[in-house]
Design an enzyme around this catalytic site. Structure first.
Site, PDB file in Angstrom:
ATOM      1  CE  LYS A  16      31.767 105.725  17.990  1.00  0.00           C
ATOM      2  NZ  LYS A  16      31.232 104.494  17.613  1.00  0.00           N
TER       3      LYS A  16
ATOM      4  CD  GLU B   9      29.095 101.845  21.307  1.00  0.00           C
ATOM      5  OE1 GLU B   9      29.173 102.785  20.412  1.00  0.00           O
ATOM      6  OE2 GLU B   9      29.773 100.770  21.026  1.00  0.00           O
TER       7      GLU B   9
ATOM      8  CB  CYS C  41      32.464 101.421  19.520  1.00  0.00           C
ATOM      9  SG  CYS C  41      32.249 100.083  18.555  1.00  0.00           S
TER      10      CYS C  41
END
Length: 257
Positions: free
Chosen positions: A68, A10, A118
């Site tokens: 995300k 990420e 994440c």
């Protein structure tokens, strides 16, 4: 042997409105010679920023994108900024990211890859949706740099192991400073890096299309438990109030006698 696909962590790089103009990334992926998932913080032409994973093809460049959707409060977006800035002065230099709306599935090298960036791995609906949409392998690209050398990265790996068992799929964890790992569908970890150690993991993982019970029912058990827990609390409170009223009534009767 050359792998089928490479998964980078990420936000290991930053990108502008035209990602394909990044010659360094183009050269890197061309050298690898296979589709690569690139984790980046990307700045759009209008100034909005997103935390994304991009499928980067060695011939055609950047393609499919997943941004995300579950942003971290006070880490990626800042509610009550004026109040929070009293306690965290660095907030004045931070900009809130824009949440994505894409499905958490990317196609690379003929494989459907589920993506949870994440701590999206901690949210049921992200990888549940990925599995429901046919993801054959799950990926957890992550950047643990802010959390230092503590236990957080290991906690996140434990979450990834739970997801592997939950959906019956292999999970590939790719971290910047944290623990990268290869997790098999049974939750076992077959390869793992150490914290703050530069390394490369190469592994063969199974592609699965299993539809598990967890995929079918999603978060319903949790919702039922929450409702049941609240009902139990309300019942206990009501029972306590009733008991006090009964005891109070008995006390008044005793005084009258």
């Amino acid at each position: 042997p050359r792998p089928d696909v490479v998964v980078m962590p990420e936000t290991f790089t930053g990108l502008g409105p035209n990602p394909g103009a990044d010659q360094e990334l183009n050269r890197m992926v061309t050298d690898l010679g296979v589709p690569t998932l690139i984790g980046a913080r990307i700045t759009e032409a209008n100034g909005d920023e997103q935390n994304v994973m991009i499928v980067w093809d060695p011939r055609t460049g950047p393609g499919q994108v997943y941004a995300k959707s579950k942003l971290v409060p006070f880490g990626e977006f800042y509610p009550m900024r004026d109040i929070a800035s009293i306690f965290t002065p660095f907030m004045q230099y931070q900009k809130s990211l824009t949440a994505g709306t894409q499905d958490p599935v990317l196609d690379a090298a003929g494989v459907k890859l589920g993506v949870a960036i994440c701590f999206e791995v901690a949210y049921d609906d992200v990888l549940t949706k990925a599995a429901d949409l046919g993801a054959e392998v799950l990926t957890v690209p992550t950047n643990n740099a802010w959390y230092g050398p503590g236990e957080m990265s290991y906690q996140q790996l434990a979450m990834s192991r739970v997801r592997a068992v939950e959906f019956g799929r292999a999970v590939v964890v790719s971290a910047t400073t944290g623990v990268s790992a290869i997790v098999q569908p049974d939750g076992s970890v077959t390869r793992q890096t150490e914290l703050y150690v530069a390394d490369t993991l190469v592994a063969t993982v199974p592609k699965r299309t299993t539809v598990t019970l967890a995929t079918r029912i999603g978060a319903w058990p949790e919702g039922a438990l929450v409702v049941g827990g609240l009902a139990a609390v309300l019942w206990a409170v009501g029972l306590g109030i009733r008991r006090r009223r009964v005891e109070s009534g008995r006390g008044r009767e005793d005084e009258e006698r």
